[in-house]
Design an enzyme around this catalytic site. Structure first.
Site, PDB file in Angstrom:
ATOM      1  N   GLY A 123      32.662  44.518  34.658  1.00  0.00           N
ATOM      2  CA  GLY A 123      32.183  44.087  33.663  1.00  0.00           C
ATOM      3  C   GLY A 123      32.564  42.708  33.228  1.00  0.00           C
ATOM      4  N   GLU A 188      41.515  46.596  31.991  1.00  0.00           N
ATOM      5  CA  GLU A 188      41.740  46.617  33.288  1.00  0.00           C
ATOM      6  C   GLU A 188      42.839  45.731  33.620  1.00  0.00           C
ATOM      7  OE1 GLU A 188      36.942  46.297  34.895  1.00  0.00           O
ATOM      8  OE2 GLU A 188      38.226  44.384  35.031  1.00  0.00           O
ATOM      9  N   HIS A 308      40.660  42.196  46.756  1.00  0.00           N
ATOM     10  CA  HIS A 308      40.626  43.341  45.774  1.00  0.00           C
ATOM     11  C   HIS A 308      41.371  44.581  46.268  1.00  0.00           C
ATOM     12  CE1 HIS A 308      39.311  46.379  42.837  1.00  0.00           C
ATOM     13  NE2 HIS A 308      38.585  45.499  42.414  1.00  0.00           N
ATOM     14  N   ARG A 363      45.877  41.870  40.289  1.00  0.00           N
ATOM     15  CA  ARG A 363      45.378  42.262  41.483  1.00  0.00           C
ATOM     16  C   ARG A 363      46.270  41.745  42.580  1.00  0.00           C
ATOM     17  NH1 ARG A 363      38.582  40.855  40.554  1.00  0.00           N
ATOM     18  NH2 ARG A 363      38.641  42.702  39.205  1.00  0.00           N
ATOM     19  N   HIS A 424      37.830  39.476  48.157  1.00  0.00           N
ATOM     20  CA  HIS A 424      36.866  39.635  47.303  1.00  0.00           C
ATOM     21  C   HIS A 424      36.404  38.650  46.510  1.00  0.00           C
ATOM     22  CE1 HIS A 424      35.235  41.974  43.853  1.00  0.00           C
ATOM     23  NE2 HIS A 424      36.253  41.543  43.080  1.00  0.00           N
ATOM     24  N   ARG A 459      42.722  35.493  39.738  1.00  0.00           N
ATOM     25  CA  ARG A 459      41.752  35.413  38.820  1.00  0.00           C
ATOM     26  C   ARG A 459      42.198  36.774  37.965  1.00  0.00           C
ATOM     27  NH1 ARG A 459      37.135  38.616  38.585  1.00  0.00           N
ATOM     28  NH2 ARG A 459      37.050  39.047  40.684  1.00  0.00           N
TER      29      ARG A 459
END
Length: 639
Positions: A123, A188, A308, A363, A424, A459
């Protein structure tokens, strides 16, 4: 040369190193005063310039007339006010705005929908809940970025994000709503609040759909699909490098098509395909970053490649596919945000052993933790379990993931999902200021191809689409201003030599070149995965540097011995030169960072060092003795 600049300080310190195919070695220090990342891009980059020559662009109030493809005198050259390279969220959102002021060419490598945007599941993050705050989003982003983010950029993006979401909704993008009628916001890893706007687990696809529908209806926007961007067209105006368009290869007709424009937006995505396992589509071969580097644009933070943590591990599915994937299938961060738990193959939960946030860690932490488990246990994947949640909620939140796993014989409402890390997202890219400007006049960047300072060393989940939307919008007004104040000589189309399609080479020669190129591509991907992956070391990085140098030399020698010339172009050969260009920048940048921060973890420097809290900057290198991947096909206009 490689230069490092600190974020969020009053002075600008450069750590300058030689940058070439052999990497970064010599260092010296220079200090400049009162120059920040976001405001100093154009000013400080004037340090590095080529010798001046005649420029085809000049200041004038006379705008370039709008010309459609049907009225062109020469089919191999097209003139537009704006050229957009890339058809993801950044490119399309920008095109829709600048089209109100002139003609727009949108150049896309494959089908218009084939972009990283289309594969984004989770999203868009934005502060849309009363209990949330911009300050909280700012802090979450900076912490995830390991304090390498540019704070001014972070505040701009987090502040303007909500309005960009409202604009998408007004354009027809449909996001999930809760029972109370408000937007359904998920959480998340790395986020302290529920702030992820989503359309089930296919958010990127929904945004792309809405934008493409609007683009198709706009009479001022012309879409050129199956056009591969070869090189930017640049000239010198005194000490300034100026971008005047791009050469492309129509991969269906094998014609070279030249686009001349006063403004170019580079929105071509990332470079995930330099690794063998990636969630990126096949088109993500680093073309934009490599083109910009060859065109004298400054590149930054290339060592920060985000893996990822959870791509679908096909070998763990009950039913094995007979067809290899072009890219790994992503299992969105939102699965962990909704309560998914990571286990090893003995069904032992392991994330609490690595981080107190467990599955909700950022991540970089989760990917390294999984990597550690796989190496210690000599296993090929771990398990992500969401089956303890109600079946109807799983299927409503993750319908795409459920359907994909079911094709492999796995029911995610009853069984854990086999997952493994995959390349990713590139946190580095073409260095940009607060309005998407680069050090090359007339060239703007937005999306994954850009390095704006938002992501720092890692990120934060769902900040990528947000950044693309914000910077695509911020680049609009300066682009319009530049377009209106500039004029082009229509003879500019003949000022550069044209790339050549190798029609003169025999079919068996072309086949040999293609076979060799595909072999070299796999070898380079293997080097990057084995030597420049999630956990690094100086010895392995130096080995990668040498292996890549030798591989590139072998490939180029093979091509040229068979009659290939530096001005020749073909899709796979040009992609390969971009692979080499990006891979070398990743390795050299990684060697330059003597610490572990965010996505860059090295066993030789395992700790964060405050003295190393400096973005890595790659200045353009001289074309003298450089390889094919580092040179423009035409270095100067023929004028």
């Amino acid at each position: 040369m490689t230069t490092c600049i600190p974020a969020g300080t009053g002075k600008l310190h450069f750590r300058v190193r030689d940058f070439n195919a052999q990497g970064c070695r010599k260092a010296s220090w220079v200090t400049f005063s009162e120059l920040s990342w976001s405001r100093g891009v154009s000013k400080f980059l004037q340090i590095q310039r080529c010798n001046s020559s005649q420029s085809p662009i000049n200041e004038s109030s006379k705008p370039l007339r709008t010309i459609t493809s049907s009225s062109l005198r020469d089919g191999s050259t097209k003139f537009f006010d704006f050229t957009v390279i890339g058809s993801g969220v950044a490119g399309l959102r920008y095109a829709l705005e600048v089209a109100k002021h002139g003609s727009v060419a949108v150049i896309t490598k494959a089908e218009p929908h084939e972009s990283n945007t289309n594969y984004a599941q989770g999203g868009v993050s934005a502060v849309l809940c009363p209990s949330d705050s911009v300050e909280s989003h700012v802090q979450d982003t900076i912490v995830a970025g390991a304090y390498l983010c540019d704070e001014e950029t972070v505040r701009v993006v987090c502040t303007e994000g909500p309005e960009r979401i409202r604009e998408l909704i007004a354009m027809g993008a449909s996001f999930d709503h809760g029972e109370d009628g408000n937007l359904h916001l998920t959480r998340e890893g790395g986020h302290s609040h529920h702030r992820i706007v989503h359309a089930a687990d296919m958010t990127g696809r929904e945004i792309e759909r809405a934008l493409l529908e609007a683009v198709i209806k706009d009479p001022n926007i012309f879409m050129f699909q199956h056009h591969f961007a070869i090189d930017l067209l640049t000239s010198q105006d005194g000490s300034e490098t100026v971008c005047l368009g791009v050469d492309t290869l129509n991969t269906e007709t094998l014609e070279v098509i030249r686009f001349i424009s006063k403004v170019t937006l580079l929105a071509s995505g990332g470079a995930g395909q330099i690794y063998p396992t990636t969630t990126n589509p096949p088109v993500a071969t680093g073309d934009g970053i490599a083109m910009a580097h060859r065109a004298q644009a400054v590149v930054s933070n290339m060592e920060f490649v985000q893996f990822h943590p959870t791509a679908l591990a096909d070998e763990g599915l009950p039913v094995k596919s007979t067809k290899a994937r072009g890219n790994a299938f992503l299992i969105t961060e939102a699965v962990r945000g909704d309560g998914g738990i990571l286990y090893n193959l003995d069904m032992e939960r392991f994330m609490p052993l690595y981080d107190e946030r467990a599955e909700l860690a950022t991540r970089d932490v989760v990917a390294r933790s999984i990597d550690d488990q796989l190496k210690k246990r000599n296993e090929k994947y771990v398990l992500l379990d969401i089956s303890h949640k109600p079946r109807d909620k799983i299927l409503s939140h993750f319908p795409n993931i459920a359907a994909e796993c079911l094709r492999g014989g796995l029911d995610i409402t009853r069984q854990p999902i086999p997952v493994v890390p995959a390349a990713h997202y590139m946190c580095g890219g073409v260095r940009a200021g607060l309005q998407g400007e680069t050090n090359v006049q007339g060239l703007y960047v937005a999306g994954e191809v850009a390095c704006t300072g938002l992501h720092g060393a890692n990120r934060l989940a769902s900040n990528s689409l947000l950044e693309a939307l914000v910077f695509a919008r911020r680049a609009v007004q300066p682009s319009i201003d530049h377009m209106k104040s500039s004029s082009l000589d229509f003879s500019a189309s003949n000022w550069w030599s044209r790339p050549v399609v190798p029609m003169s080479l025999e079919r068996n020669v072309i086949n040999k070149i293609l076979t060799m190129t595909r072999k070299v591509r796999k070898e380079l991907q293997s080097i990057m995965w084995n030597y420049v992956g999630i956990v690094r070391s100086t010895t392995r990085l130096e080995a990668a540097e040498q292996k890549i140098h030798d591989l590139e030399a072998k490939w180029e020698d093979y091509l040229f011995r068979l009659g290939w010339e530096p001005t020749m172009v073909g899709l796979e050969a040009c992609e390969m030169r971009n692979f080499f260009c990006c891979a070398k920048m990743v390795v050299s940048s990684a060697l330059a960072r003597h610490e572990s921060r965010g996505l860059h973890y090295t066993i030789d420097f395992p700790h964060v060092e405050e003295s190393e809290r400096l973005p890595t900057i790659i200045f353009p290198c001289s074309s003298v003795k450089s390889t094919w991947s580092s040179r423009q096909l035409h270095n100067q206009p023929m004028c």
